[in-house]
Design an enzyme around this catalytic site. Structure first.
Site, PDB file in Angstrom:
ATOM      1  N   LYS A   1       0.859  -1.187   0.000  1.00  0.00           N
ATOM      2  CA  LYS A   1       0.000   0.000   0.000  1.00  0.00           C
ATOM      3  C   LYS A   1       0.892   1.233   0.000  1.00  0.00           C
ATOM      4  O   LYS A   1       1.561   1.544   0.978  1.00  0.00           O
ATOM      5  CB  LYS A   1      -0.925   0.031   1.218  1.00  0.00           C
ATOM      6  CG  LYS A   1      -2.060   1.053   1.062  1.00  0.00           C
ATOM      7  CD  LYS A   1      -2.485   1.673   2.379  1.00  0.00           C
ATOM      8  CE  LYS A   1      -1.527   2.736   2.868  1.00  0.00           C
ATOM      9  NZ  LYS A   1      -1.772   4.105   2.415  1.00  0.00           N
TER      10      LYS A   1
ATOM     11  N   GLY B   1       4.582   4.004  10.793  1.00  0.00           N
ATOM     12  CA  GLY B   1       3.853   5.263  10.693  1.00  0.00           C
ATOM     13  C   GLY B   1       3.380   5.728  12.047  1.00  0.00           C
ATOM     14  O   GLY B   1       4.036   5.488  13.061  1.00  0.00           O
ATOM     15  N   SER B   2       2.208   6.354  12.049  1.00  0.00           N
ATOM     16  CA  SER B   2       1.732   6.971  13.285  1.00  0.00           C
ATOM     17  C   SER B   2       1.095   5.942  14.208  1.00  0.00           C
ATOM     18  O   SER B   2       0.665   4.873  13.794  1.00  0.00           O
ATOM     19  CB  SER B   2       0.697   8.044  12.951  1.00  0.00           C
ATOM     20  OG  SER B   2      -0.500   7.417  12.502  1.00  0.00           O
TER      21      SER B   2
ATOM     22  N   GLY C   1      -2.578   5.332  13.106  1.00  0.00           N
ATOM     23  CA  GLY C   1      -2.696   4.444  11.948  1.00  0.00           C
ATOM     24  C   GLY C   1      -2.343   3.010  12.283  1.00  0.00           C
ATOM     25  O   GLY C   1      -3.061   2.067  11.928  1.00  0.00           O
ATOM     26  N   GLY C   2      -1.237   2.833  12.996  1.00  0.00           N
ATOM     27  CA  GLY C   2      -0.784   1.477  13.337  1.00  0.00           C
ATOM     28  C   GLY C   2      -1.763   0.760  14.237  1.00  0.00           C
ATOM     29  O   GLY C   2      -2.085  -0.409  14.025  1.00  0.00           O
TER      30      GLY C   2
ATOM     31  N   GLU D   1       5.281  -0.346  13.595  1.00  0.00           N
ATOM     32  CA  GLU D   1       6.273   0.503  14.265  1.00  0.00           C
ATOM     33  C   GLU D   1       5.682   1.896  14.278  1.00  0.00           C
ATOM     34  O   GLU D   1       5.452   2.487  13.228  1.00  0.00           O
ATOM     35  CB  GLU D   1       7.599   0.423  13.488  1.00  0.00           C
ATOM     36  CG  GLU D   1       8.762   1.019  14.226  1.00  0.00           C
ATOM     37  CD  GLU D   1       8.953   2.484  13.907  1.00  0.00           C
ATOM     38  OE1 GLU D   1       8.227   3.316  14.503  1.00  0.00           O
ATOM     39  OE2 GLU D   1       9.818   2.790  13.077  1.00  0.00           O
TER      40      GLU D   1
ATOM     41  N   CYS E   1      11.574   8.449  13.478  1.00  0.00           N
ATOM     42  CA  CYS E   1      10.964   7.789  14.637  1.00  0.00           C
ATOM     43  C   CYS E   1      11.970   7.594  15.763  1.00  0.00           C
ATOM     44  O   CYS E   1      11.594   7.272  16.877  1.00  0.00           O
ATOM     45  CB  CYS E   1      10.322   6.457  14.240  1.00  0.00           C
ATOM     46  SG  CYS E   1      11.364   5.477  13.187  1.00  0.00           S
TER      47      CYS E   1
ATOM     48  N   GLU F   1       4.288  11.612  21.158  1.00  0.00           N
ATOM     49  CA  GLU F   1       5.305  11.955  20.177  1.00  0.00           C
ATOM     50  C   GLU F   1       4.890  13.190  19.385  1.00  0.00           C
ATOM     51  O   GLU F   1       3.769  13.275  18.892  1.00  0.00           O
ATOM     52  CB  GLU F   1       5.521  10.779  19.206  1.00  0.00           C
ATOM     53  CG  GLU F   1       6.660  11.040  18.228  1.00  0.00           C
ATOM     54  CD  GLU F   1       6.801   9.966  17.144  1.00  0.00           C
ATOM     55  OE1 GLU F   1       5.982   9.020  17.128  1.00  0.00           O
ATOM     56  OE2 GLU F   1       7.725  10.087  16.328  1.00  0.00           O
TER      57      GLU F   1
END
Lengths: 527, 527
Positions: free
Chosen positions: B183, B240-241, B244-245, B264, B301, B392
């Site tokens: 994706k 990603g964020s 989202g994760g 992650e 990150c 974060e």
């Protein structure tokens, strides 16, 4: 000796008001002991104690932990006949089975002790610095596996020793350096408490700090749910039903901090019967599988609950012989009235599934709670259409899927759900012809076996007891064998760490004498 | 060259009506290309193709897969400057960064090729039969790791090469023998499509079957959700964020067949500043950390977003110098207006948190979408009380926690959430004194580093890029380095399997020449 109390670390505790007793299915009456369901406070105390002792216990040497595991085995051994007696009257299983399972459990504990002592399982890898590398210097990197944290272990009703209190989950977690908060299975609470007391004595004898092991009595789902939801728990090991395992998996995923759950939830363990093997020895295989199906009253997660074969006169001979052998077997007593009731309910449901034929259904021979075998057949087409036929029936139940040809066999394999095991029965000369079918079967299972029966799970490094969902919640791990330890550890990388602060496994001097991968080469040498 | 189409295997496809474009944050205008969001049908086709090719691809030799990975690296290389141009105008990142990240990505692909060729990573273990064992014969057991199935990979906005189309997740999954449905991250869709075309060419050049790699354009969350929910997908890799994760993790856990998700999700990467190190070289460390905080406009990150130290004049000098260096740095352009907007929103929120002090907040120096650094301080007590300060902030933001003493430092570490990295800055003479603090810090992170900066993640076997939640969804795995491959494999045990049906890795003859553990000893010999 059995007090019915919980162990919060080494301290006995029974502050709750809810009590229960176990049941002797052979004598068909409750056992005399009363057990105290752990309270919210007791659960909380046990987990907090485990969390507080984690830094100390995870830092113990492998030698010390190995000594602890061996002492547990010795202490269980010391319990002698009284433990076997309790096992039998709480499970209805015969003495021979109890003794055999105890032997396996002691062996498991000692095998983990041997396994961790080499330290090689921690996969230590060291890459020394390269200050001159362009464009950037390469740092010194060292990586090994370290304990995850306190583990919640759920005992299995069908293995009061090997998959319970001091069983594979507990042994592997303690071996890894993780404290265990154990949720006792209510069906064998007395057996479990006795084993727990052996663990506590072993801890005291080998200087293992208080709180590394706690033991909680429970009834219903409340204790387990609170345990898994507790922020101090970092992973879960479970062996039991699909419903129970999935509920814990969901609960763990919904926590504020989701945690991994390894749930082994059973399987129907398909057996592919190839034509030549049937032609050659239908009766011999029927004999072996009748024994496998009825072993332990069929109460094994590797019980062969499904046969897949092309229709043939030889297959009919197999079915006939299997039916005869099943009916001839002595009927074992099931673990508990509830298990028995559940078996009756599920066999009844499966018998009513569309177009299943009843081949064997002798009913119970004598007293109550006996496991009477049930053997059904169904066509490949009907099996493919009906996922309900893939539901595990816990007990001596099996279904033969009669396929119109090898293409239909292929289609049946395609619709199979994930399995712990898959078995192929075939002559050497026909295996090649069916190699694609075998490959497809492999994609469905964690263990693929040939010309044998799936019951009887070897405890060794090469074992895999865990397959694609719904057999387990994570096919990447095993719950039997030495590699079960990998569920409870995580890698930590040390970058440019001063020698004094490095864990021993990664120090230049290699004080543990471990085999380590140093700059690409395995060596036990110091750096 | 960029058509905006999806790749369903090697076939370009653009049947949807939804289109979008990428944005050049330096020129502050949209890029000209139009991309077609993958339709439900295209997603379904890509996954079905991956599932159908899985048995073939998972069965290819490591040599063939290694050749494929190296060809991908070569094909990406061949794209030359046009790829770098596209990267820069879709990310706003400078050319040097683009070239460096490309180098890292090619190196990653080639390292995985080298890694799988030895076959040792599959942990083959063979235990030969012992027919004479009592009470039961021991079967022949052979175990190795095998590919899991089609993997859904989600690219990261901040690493258009290294954590995206042909990044670590894709490379490790392809190395393991798993097809990848990728994706694409909408922020660098053109870069991604170019890299995808390189992967497709490499597949064709090395005889890799169609469907092993597909590439889907997306905008919003629909494509990703449909992909993860598809029964053909067997695991997910995401960088990603947190939002989202976690959403993908939840979705995967709620599937009829739950699947593992390695997400992650970033980290604030605490840095423990010890007193003597501050005393000795506050300015030097401030210089290094100002560079680390502002590297890539802070969009890493592993960006150091938190410093923890005891109050002292030396710490004040560090804060002063860090502030000065941060304000002197050239401000980088952020990846996208949305990222920039998000950074402004979060810095503004953190500035308003109770009792935070603003040390540096120079604002943007010139044109729009610049990342202006923000440096705050807060007391240990206020930090402990306020979990919101652990959120974060993606960009060049950092917070210094000033503790009243080493006990408060301890308490601050205790409340920290899981992290990708934790860093200790200290002189050799003071490390011993703080060894307990260091150990506590280790329990919070996947990588622990000393006297260095956490940005810059080495790609090697010893790396660990994955820490306790919420840094990642499963701390037992890494997404950087060779061991990232373990996310995509599962063990299969062969019991008493005829030689002809065994996979090469487990055959007596050892045709792959792999190092295998045979009856407890590592050997490359045949049996």
């Amino acid at each position: 000796m059995i007090t019915g109390e919980n162990f919060i670390g080494k301290t006995r505790s029974a502050t709750g008001s809810k009590q229960f007793s176990t049941f002797d299915p052979v004598k068909a009456k409750p056992n005399p002991e009363q057990f105290f369901v752990a309270t919210e406070k007791e659960i909380d105390d046990a987990v907090n104690l485990a969390a507080s002792v984690f830094p100390v216990y995870s830092d113990t040497s492998a030698e010390k932990r190995a000594g602890f595991l061996r002492a547990i085995a010795d202490e269980i051994s010391e319990l002698g006949d009284s433990l076997i007696d309790c096992y039998c009257r709480e499970s209805g299983l015969p003495e021979g089975r109890a003794a055999g399972e105890r032997g396996r459990t002691l062996n498991q504990l000692r095998s983990f002790a041997d396994y961790i002592e080499t330290e090689e399982w921690r996969m230590p890898v060291i890459e020394t610095a390269d200050p001159g590398r362009e464009p950037n210097p390469r740092p010194d990197l060292r990586n090994a596996l370290f304990a995850l944290g306190p583990i919640a272990v759920f005992g299995a009703g069908n293995f009061p020793f090997a998959f319970s209190t001091a069983g594979g989950d507990t042994a592997s977690a303690l071996a890894a350096g993780c404290p265990v908060v154990y949720k006792c299975h209510p069906m064998h609470a007395g057996t479990s408490e006795m084993v727990a007391s052996a663990i506590i004595r072993a801890a005291e004898r080998t200087g293992i700090p208080d709180g590394v092991f706690s033991h909680l009595h429970s009834q219903g789902t409340t204790v387990g749910q609170q345990l898994v939801a507790h922020p101090g728990i970092k992973a879960v090991g479970f062996t039991g039903s699909m419903g129970g395992g999935k509920a814990l998996y969901d609960l763990a995923a919904q926590r504020e901090e989701p945690i991994p759950v390894f749930a082994e939830m059973g399987s129907i363990n398909p057996v592919l019967l190839l034509p030549q093997a049937m032609e050659k020895d239908a009766k011999g295989w029927a004999d072996k599988f009748a024994a496998s199906i009825t072993l332990g009253a069929g109460q094994f997660c590797t019980n062969p609950g499904l046969f897949i074969s092309e229709e043939s006169p030889a297959l009919d001979r197999f079915i006939g012989a299997l039916s005869m052998f099943l009916e001839d077997k002595e009927q074992g007593t099931m673990l508990h009235p509830d298990i028995h009731q559940n078996y009756l309910r599920w066999t009844s449901l499966q018998k009513k599934q569309p177009n299943t034929q009843i081949v064997s259904d002798p009913g119970e021979k004598d007293q109550q709670y006996k496991a009477a075998p049930v053997l059904l057949t169904v066509s490949g087409l009907d099996f493919i259409k009906n996922p309900g036929l893939q539901h595990e029936v816990f007990g001596p139940f099996s279904l033969v899927v009669k396929c119109s040809g090898s293409e239909e066999v292929q289609e049946v394999i395609n619709v199979l759900q994930g399995q712990l095991t898959a078995t192929v029965i075939g002559n050497p000369t026909e295996m090649d012809k069916y190699s694609e079918l075998v490959k497809d079967l492999q994609s469905k299972a964690g263990r693929l076996l040939f010309n044998g029966v799936p019951t009887g799970v070897e405890v060794s490094e090469a074992m895999q007891h865990g397959g694609p969902y719904p057999a387990t919640t994570d096919s990447r791990f095993t719950s039997v064998g030495m590699r079960a330890i990998y569920r409870w550890v995580r890698p930590v990388c040390y970058q440019d760490c001063p020698q004094a602060l490095l864990p021993d496994i990664l120090k230049n001097g290699n004080p543990l004498g471990a085999s380590r991968k140093v700059n690409g080469q395995y060596t036990t040498q110091s750096i």
